[in-house]
Design a protein around this motif. Structure first.
Motif, short mmCIF file in Angstrom:
data_model
loop_
_atom_site.label_atom_id
_atom_site.label_comp_id
_atom_site.label_asym_id
_atom_site.label_seq_id
_atom_site.Cartn_x
_atom_site.Cartn_y
_atom_site.Cartn_z
N UNK A 25 0.83 -1.21 0.00
CA UNK A 25 0.00 0.00 0.00
C UNK A 25 0.87 1.26 0.00
N UNK A 26 1.95 1.18 0.76
CA UNK A 26 2.88 2.32 0.78
C UNK A 26 3.42 2.58 -0.62
N UNK A 27 3.72 1.48 -1.32
CA UNK A 27 4.22 1.62 -2.68
C UNK A 27 3.20 2.31 -3.57
N UNK A 28 1.96 1.86 -3.44
CA UNK A 28 0.90 2.44 -4.29
C UNK A 28 0.83 3.94 -4.05
N UNK A 29 0.84 4.28 -2.75
CA UNK A 29 0.73 5.68 -2.38
C UNK A 29 1.92 6.48 -2.92
N UNK B 73 3.78 5.81 -5.40
CA UNK B 73 3.70 5.91 -6.86
C UNK B 73 2.74 7.02 -7.26
N UNK B 74 1.61 7.08 -6.55
CA UNK B 74 0.64 8.13 -6.86
C UNK B 74 1.22 9.51 -6.62
#
Lengths: 766, 117
Positions: B93-97, B99-100
């Protein structure tokens, strides 16, 4: 004695509280505190002078042999009396001198801490407590040199003094630890009869060098002398107290104190003698072009410190006698002259000796004080300085082979000191009046009373040497060379060679004074090359250390995650491999090669999917691959009797794959970032790590294992935990707190996940 | 099977190390998962392997007789699996965030706050 030390620290802490309301009387109040300590120790004078030793032990860290062991003998009492007596004068003086300074209250805290630590140091018998007090004096010296901390020079030279003396302190501690390994104790008194053992120990040279580095840095001996003239940035009372009368004698004290256990070898005696003689001569020569009153005095202090060190190096009875008289005489007259320089600075506004002249009408008392101290410093009868210099010369003459040469060196050094004395003690008062930045006037009583008293004391000691010095002399000598002196101190020895030498010194000094300006003209353009200046070595080392720190931070902390990981992994694997390969037969194991068909199949699936994950250029395929690896892990757990693990793994792997797909599905394809070369490097590192782990597992599993815990858990599971699945009982019963922690971690992770998904970053245009 | 498992552990560690050294954040997370598997298998293997004898005490009996599987490493691994999942979930989830917000998954472009001038 511990009580006195504690009182000292407590009084220092109280000083700022009472400073403001009692500002006008503060000098008197502050002076009463060293006076109290002085009198407390003076009351023990008779006891010590008649040959007794007072010892007191209070346990601190007994398991390590570190205790507050205080020992009062002739040597330590002499130092304590000097420290506290000059303390009285300096505290009183500072009460007036420091009034114009900001934060003068802090000044008294620092000086109070200094005086207490210094007293603690000279009465410590335990080497570790001695070291603690030693470092405390370095730290208080740092705070005092940097007292005018808005001035960049003050800060710089305060740090310089701290680094030089603090570094030496560490060497001293290392020496102490080596010494304690020989005697089995940190007590100095335990070393008394071990001279033979210590000299024959394999660590003897190391001990001598380490202890001497400590002593030479503290007492500013060549080549560590440069910090002392720089320390003149401190307010004048500090220069008088720490940097001439007391702290700089700490190193000499250590040499004297250690002499009975370390002395008697060529290494010890010659090193001390040669370094002392070099310092004596060169410090005096370096003073020739100084114009600043305090700098001049600082160089003469260096020269005297060198003489004292040299006397200990000679080590004969006469030399110890000279050492003892000279140290007292110097503390008295040099303290006084520094304070006189302070008065001149304070009342006229300049310390430049070329701008001071003809002040005798304005400052009669200061003039008389300066004259007494100067006569003592020049070695003129009947002051104590005269006896000092006479004895020093006689002691030097006794040295075999080098006696006459050393005497010549000493005469030149002392002649230069005579020149300094004329510059500091007479020139400002005589001749034609030159106008000064401030209208000159006599100092307040707080400032002249103490110096005058010290000057008069110098006279009394000269006339009645046996009353003041004689009785402690024998006891001090026992502490230094383990035998009594049985020499009497006399003011007048008749007309002899030594007296002639005193006379020559005086004439030579006066001569140099009158030709000084001409000499300065000739040598005007002469500058010492940088490489010959120890202060430049210090700068070089300091700058080198700074750039090295910068360089290694750049290399190690460069912000690239993978570099950090590489450093950690390579270091760990290298060290661990080193340990593994050192085990005998570690690699001669014969593992069981027999495998069944399905085991081979499992291994094959894991290996294929692992390589699939690594090489795939699609996220989704990688996720499928890692899912396969996870499920095969579960199968391995099933085969090897771990059904709980298998169940958990299946559940978790499913969740992970779902989560991954949900989150990453919409992202673009992988991009190729890495260059082939860095790929190769990573493959090498990864193979190294993998190979090491394989070898380690093979080695560990080749050893027979008997686990008592395994037995314990299965035996107590049913009666203690009321459960038949032992793994579950361990989790919820035996290690329940652990499981609670695990649940907490999960909860926090869940909160984090939730927050990251829901977080709205308004200002980022989310 | 010891020998085979030792090799599998080595490969998993190697794969995890290689992946964690990549510049792409997704690959780093995959590397983390590999290392998790490798560590679990390591504990499992060096706790010694037993086939077909889980640490279940049958009804009526007070304790077990050898041979049976050591329950302690299993308990430890169970904890590790669950914690590992927490770490993975958070990392994903941290990665997704990240990336955004940052617009890249290249780790080298995310180092500026740490840079020494």
């Amino acid at each position: 004695m511990l009580t006195l030390i504690l009182i000292g620290f407590a009084a220092s802490a109280i000083a700022p509280l009472i400073y403001k309301p009692l500002k006008n009387y503060f000098g008197w109040i502050a002076a009463s505190f060293p006076l109290y300590i002085f009198l407390s120790f003076l009351s023990k004078y008779n006891q010590i002078a008649s040959g007794n030793i007072i010892k007191e032990t209070i346990e601190w860290i007994p398991s390590l042999g570190i205790n507050f062991t205080f020992l009062l003998d002739g040597l330590s009492l002499t130092f304590v009396l000097i420290i506290t007596l000059i303390g009285v004068v300096v505290f009183l003086y500072a009460g007036a001198y420091m009034r114009g300074y900001e934060h003068a209250d802090r000044f008294f805290v620092y000086v109070g801490i200094f005086m207490t630590s210094m007293v603690g140091m000279v009465i410590s018998d335990n080497m570790m407590t001695l070291f603690v007090f030693w470092e405390l004096t370095s730290i208080s010296s740092y705070l005092l040199i940097g007292f005018n901390h808005h001035n960049e020079k003050s800060r710089k030279y305060a740090l310089q003094a701290l680094l030089v003396t603090g570094g030496g302190g560490l060497a001293l501690m290392a020496g102490f630890i080596l010494l304690s390994q020989i005697s089995g104790s940190f007590e100095i008194s335990a070393l008394y009869n071990l001279n033979e053992n210590i000299r024959n120990a394999s660590t003897y040279s190391a001990i001598v060098i380490l202890v001497l580095i400590g002593a030479f840095t503290k007492s500013a001996q060549f080549p560590f002398h440069f910090w002392l003239p720089n320390a003149m940035e401190a307010p004048t009372p500090v220069s008088a107290y720490l940097h001439s009368a007391t702290m700089v004698k700490a190193g000499i004290y250590i040499i004297a104190r250690m002499n009975h256990s370390l002395g008697g070898t060529a290494l010890w005696q010659d090193t001390i003698l040669i370094i002392g003689a070099i310092t004596m001569l060169f410090a005096a020569i370096l003073s020739y072009n100084q114009m600043d009153l305090k700098k001049l005095l600082a160089y003469s202090t260096l020269s005297v410190l060198g003489t004292l060190t040299m006397l200990l190096g000679i080590g004969s009875k006469l030399a110890i006698k000279a050492f003892f008289i000279y140290i007292i005489a110097h503390s008295l007259y040099k303290g006084t002259l520094f304070l006189v320089a302070g008065i001149l600075d304070h009342e006229t506004g300049t310390r430049d000796v070329s701008k001071l002249s003809g002040l005798r009408k304005y400052m009669p008392i200061t003039m008389v004080t300066a004259a007494f101290a100067s006569f003592s410093m020049m070695g003129i009868i009947p002051l104590v300085g005269f006896i000092g210099k006479e004895t020093v010369y006689s002691a030097i003459l006794e040295v075999d082979y080098w006696g006459l040469f050393l005497l010549a060196v000493a005469v030149i050094g002392n002649a230069l000191i005579v020149m300094i004395t004329i510059l500091v003690g007479f020139k400002p008062f005589w001749g034609k009046l030159i106008s000064t930045p401030k209208e000159p006037h006599e100092a307040p009583i707080k400032m002249w009373l103490g110096p005058l008293a010290l000057a008069v004391l110098g006279l009394l000691m000269g006339i009645f040497p046996n009353v003041f010095i004689g009785r402690l002399l024998d006891q001090s000598a026992i502490s230094i060379i383990s035998e009594k002196l049985e020499l009497t101190i006399k003011l007048w020895h008749g007309f002899n060679f030594v007296l002639l030498m005193s006379f020559v010194t005086l004439l030579l000094g006066i001569g140099i004074y009158f030709f000084r300006l001409k000499i300065l003209d000739i040598t005007h353009n002469f500058k010492l090359k940088k490489i010959f200046k120890p202060s430049e070595w210090y700068e070089f080392l300091l700058n080198g250390m700074m750039s090295f720190a910068k360089f290694q931070t750049k290399v190690l902390q460069n912000g690239y995650l993978r570099n950090y990981i590489i450093f950690i992994l390579v270091t760990a694997v290298t060290l661990a491999s080193f340990a593994l390969f050192r085990i005998e037969n570690a690699l001669k194991i014969t593992p069981d090669f027999s495998i069944t068909f399905y085991e081979g199949a499992i291994a094959l699936i894991i290996i294929i999917s692992t390589f699939f994950v690594i090489t795939s250029d699609s996220r989704l395929k990688s996720i499928v691959g890692i899912g396969v690896v996870g499920f095969v892990m579960g199968i391995i757990f099933i085969i090897h009797s771990a059904p709980d693990l298998a169940l958990t793994t299946f559940a978790i792997e499913t969740l992970t794959v779902i989560l991954f797909v949900l989150v990453l599905y919409k992202l673009p394809r992988y991009l190729k970032f890495s260059k082939p070369l860095s790929k190769l490097r990573d493959i090498i590192i990864a193979s190294g790590v993998g190979l090491f782990m394989t070898l380690m597992v093979l080695y560990i599993t080749s050893i027979d294992l008997t686990s008592e815990l395994k037995r314990f858990y299965t035996d107590t599971s049913v009666p203690g935990g009321k459960g038949r699945n032992v793994v579950n009982v361990i989790l919820v019963d035996f290690r329940a707190i652990d499981t609670l922690g695990e649940i907490t971690v999960l909860a926090i992770a869940a909160l984090g996940v939730y927050a990251l998904l829901k977080l709205k970053l308004d200002d980022r245009g989310e | 099977m010891n020998f085979l498992l030792a090799i599998i552990i080595g490969i998993l560690y190697g794969a995890g190390t290689y992946m964690i050294l990549r510049r792409s954040l997704v690959k780093v997370i995959l590397g983390l998962i590999f290392l998790g598997h490798a560590a679990n298998l390591l504990i499992f293997t060096i706790g010694r392997l037993t086939k077909g004898a889980p640490a279940f005490i049958p009804q009526g009996a007070e304790t077990l007789a050898e041979p049976y599987a050591d329950p302690l490493p299993q308990a430890l691994i169970l904890t590790a699996i669950v914690i590992g999942f927490g770490v993975q979930a958070f990392a994903i989830v941290l990665f997704k965030r990240t990336y955004q917000t940052v617009g890249t998954d290249d780790l080298d472009k995310m180092k500026s706050t740490d840079e020494l001038k």
